[in-house]
Design an enzyme around this catalytic site. Sequence first.
Site, mmCIF file in Angstrom:
data_model
loop_
_atom_site.group_PDB
_atom_site.id
_atom_site.type_symbol
_atom_site.label_atom_id
_atom_site.label_comp_id
_atom_site.label_asym_id
_atom_site.label_seq_id
_atom_site.Cartn_x
_atom_site.Cartn_y
_atom_site.Cartn_z
ATOM 1 C CD GLU A 135 -5.074 0.733 3.083
ATOM 2 O OE1 GLU A 135 -5.143 -0.956 3.938
ATOM 3 O OE2 GLU A 135 -5.999 -0.312 2.131
ATOM 4 N NE ARG A 138 -3.607 -2.630 0.118
ATOM 5 C CZ ARG A 138 -3.738 -3.891 0.138
ATOM 6 N NH1 ARG A 138 -2.318 -4.026 -1.141
ATOM 7 N NH2 ARG A 138 -4.193 -4.582 -0.332
ATOM 8 C CB SER A 173 -8.255 -1.417 5.800
ATOM 9 O OG SER A 173 -9.202 -2.940 5.296
HETATM 10 C C1 LIG Z 1 -15.749 -0.353 0.487
HETATM 11 C C2 LIG Z 1 -14.110 -0.482 0.972
HETATM 12 C C3 LIG Z 1 -13.390 -1.740 0.641
HETATM 13 C C4 LIG Z 1 -12.100 -1.129 0.275
HETATM 14 N N1 LIG Z 1 -11.280 -2.194 0.105
HETATM 15 C C5 LIG Z 1 -9.843 -1.826 -0.784
HETATM 16 C C6 LIG Z 1 -9.174 -3.125 -0.808
HETATM 17 O O1 LIG Z 1 -9.832 -4.034 -1.020
HETATM 18 N N2 LIG Z 1 -7.786 -3.572 -0.834
HETATM 19 C C7 LIG Z 1 -7.342 -1.922 -1.303
HETATM 20 O O2 LIG Z 1 -6.364 -1.242 -1.449
HETATM 21 N N3 LIG Z 1 -8.063 -0.800 -0.662
HETATM 22 C C8 LIG Z 1 -9.755 -0.885 -0.995
HETATM 23 N N4 LIG Z 1 -10.304 0.126 -0.410
HETATM 24 C C9 LIG Z 1 -9.500 1.580 -0.627
HETATM 25 C C10 LIG Z 1 -9.624 2.164 -1.624
HETATM 26 O O3 LIG Z 1 -10.865 1.609 -2.570
HETATM 27 C C11 LIG Z 1 -8.419 1.895 -2.761
HETATM 28 O O4 LIG Z 1 -7.348 2.736 -1.637
HETATM 29 C C12 LIG Z 1 -8.204 2.840 -4.824
HETATM 30 O O5 LIG Z 1 -7.083 2.869 -4.713
HETATM 31 C C13 LIG Z 1 -8.520 4.468 -4.162
HETATM 32 O O6 LIG Z 1 -9.243 5.177 -5.315
HETATM 33 P P1 LIG Z 1 -9.750 6.108 -5.318
HETATM 34 O O7 LIG Z 1 -9.590 6.527 -6.962
HETATM 35 O O8 LIG Z 1 -10.882 5.981 -5.120
HETATM 36 O O9 LIG Z 1 -8.901 7.129 -4.921
HETATM 37 P P2 LIG Z 1 -8.618 8.308 -3.586
HETATM 38 O O10 LIG Z 1 -9.513 8.201 -2.550
HETATM 39 O O11 LIG Z 1 -9.973 9.421 -5.015
HETATM 40 O O12 LIG Z 1 -7.209 8.600 -3.776
HETATM 41 C C14 LIG Z 1 -6.212 8.007 -2.829
HETATM 42 C C15 LIG Z 1 -4.563 8.570 -3.140
HETATM 43 O O13 LIG Z 1 -4.715 8.608 -4.626
HETATM 44 C C16 LIG Z 1 -3.986 9.947 -4.829
HETATM 45 N N5 LIG Z 1 -4.914 10.009 -6.107
HETATM 46 C C17 LIG Z 1 -5.841 9.251 -7.081
HETATM 47 N N6 LIG Z 1 -5.715 9.460 -8.593
HETATM 48 C C18 LIG Z 1 -4.678 9.084 -9.437
HETATM 49 C C19 LIG Z 1 -4.232 9.656 -10.479
HETATM 50 N N7 LIG Z 1 -4.684 9.232 -11.093
HETATM 51 N N8 LIG Z 1 -2.942 9.983 -10.201
HETATM 52 C C20 LIG Z 1 -2.160 10.082 -8.718
HETATM 53 N N9 LIG Z 1 -2.730 10.815 -7.630
HETATM 54 C C21 LIG Z 1 -4.245 9.663 -7.563
HETATM 55 C C22 LIG Z 1 -5.050 10.411 -4.226
HETATM 56 O O14 LIG Z 1 -4.342 12.003 -4.452
HETATM 57 C C23 LIG Z 1 -4.799 10.159 -3.242
HETATM 58 O O15 LIG Z 1 -3.940 10.377 -2.012
HETATM 59 C C24 LIG Z 1 -11.436 -0.488 -0.066
HETATM 60 C C25 LIG Z 1 -12.691 1.313 0.056
HETATM 61 C C26 LIG Z 1 -13.973 1.390 0.450
HETATM 62 C C27 LIG Z 1 -15.092 2.278 0.550
#
Ligand SMILES: Cc1cc2nc3c(=O)[nH]c(=O)nc-3n(C[C@H](O)[C@H](O)[C@H](O)COP(=O)(O)OP(=O)(O)OC[C@H]3O[C@@H](n4cnc5c(N)ncnc54)[C@H](O)[C@@H]3O)c2cc1C
Length: 298
Positions: free
Chosen positions: A289, A171, A219
């Site tokens: 995380e 992560r 998480s």
């Molecule tokens: C119900 C639930 C279950 C989940 N299960 C998991 C799981 O099993 N495994 C897991 O790893 N995560 C899980 N997550 C967490 C989350 O979905 C992941 O971390 C996901 O990768 C975040 O993507 P996002 O588009 O929502 O990013 P955001 O939350 O919008 O951003 C997260 C970070 O990424 C950066 N970012 C986003 N897009 C870009 C880009 N294009 N370029 C540069 N930086 C960028 C942002 O600036 C920020 O720092 C879960 C979340 C929820 C709500």
Amino acid sequence: MAALDTMRSRGELRQDEPMSRHTSWRAGGNADLFFIPLSVTDLQAFLRDLDAETPIFWLGVGSNLLVRDGGIRGVVVSAAGILKGLERIDTYLVRAGSGVACTQLARQCIRWGLGPSEFFAGIPGTVGGALTMNAGAHGGETWERVESVRTIDRAGEIHQRSPTEYSVGYRSVTGPSNEWFLEATFRFEPGITASMGAMKAMLERRKATQPLGLPSCGSVFRNPPGDHAARLIEAAGLKGFRIGGAEVSPKHANFIINTGDATATDIEELIEHVRQTVIEQHGVELQHEVRIVGECAG
Ligand SMILES: Cc1cc2nc3c(=O)[nH]c(=O)nc-3n(C[C@H](O)[C@H](O)[C@H](O)COP(=O)(O)OP(=O)(O)OC[C@H]3O[C@@H](n4cnc5c(N)ncnc54)[C@H](O)[C@@H]3O)c2cc1C
């Protein structure tokens, strides 16, 4: 920054945008500016026009984000809507825009018979967020599959980069600063096919063990080496513990739920309470995380 009406890019530029509309926790303060480009060319023009002092925060779909109640200074860039390309470019190679939903990537790879790809189905974020977080599930991790990425920098220049230019861990990903992901090319493995059945079974397991459908960010803490954050939190007796409208999920102890009216302050205080209690009871210092950004309410 350049006066808003003199900027050359097309797209929507909102002021005082509530970030609670853009995070899966449904909490948090306002962004000073919120930019939604209409194309990559607009995005490039916007970045070129933006003065060097204005902070930029890049948004995926906010599924791993706590925005503090004082909001975000500078500009939030929301470009996921224009980066939706998804194509198979060779037998085992798939190119995906950073705005593609991980669930869509998983489903399309399964249709193409490419694996291992099912794990992406459990991640409710974008490819860009998954690249930033090295998101993973069920033994699979995003960067195990990355062949190359395309990024954009603060001056609007586009770069093609290889995984060797990034330091990738559990992560965690560090690479060239002030660059954001536009797309990635993923390599899947010969002889490993992914199935809809396996993906559905995995999603059923998650539904049975996680409070899906309630506002959370998944998480909150990374698992410490050789253990599970959820086990430590549950053993500390914290399931169901509340601060304001924020609650440690009774279903999965590493999830914090917004029960309806939680502020970002409630959530952050609960995160800190959990962290301190686990240190006191188990001597383990859990690491976030979730990404916590923005200013405290003044
Ligand atoms: C119900 C639930 C279950 C989940 N299960 C998991 C799981 O099993 N495994 C897991 O790893 N995560 C899980 N997550 C967490 C989350 O979905 C992941 O971390 C996901 O990768 C975040 O993507 P996002 O588009 O929502 O990013 P955001 O939350 O919008 O951003 C997260 C970070 O990424 C950066 N970012 C986003 N897009 C870009 C880009 N294009 N370029 C540069 N930086 C960028 C942002 O600036 C920020 O720092 C879960 C979340 C929820 C709500």
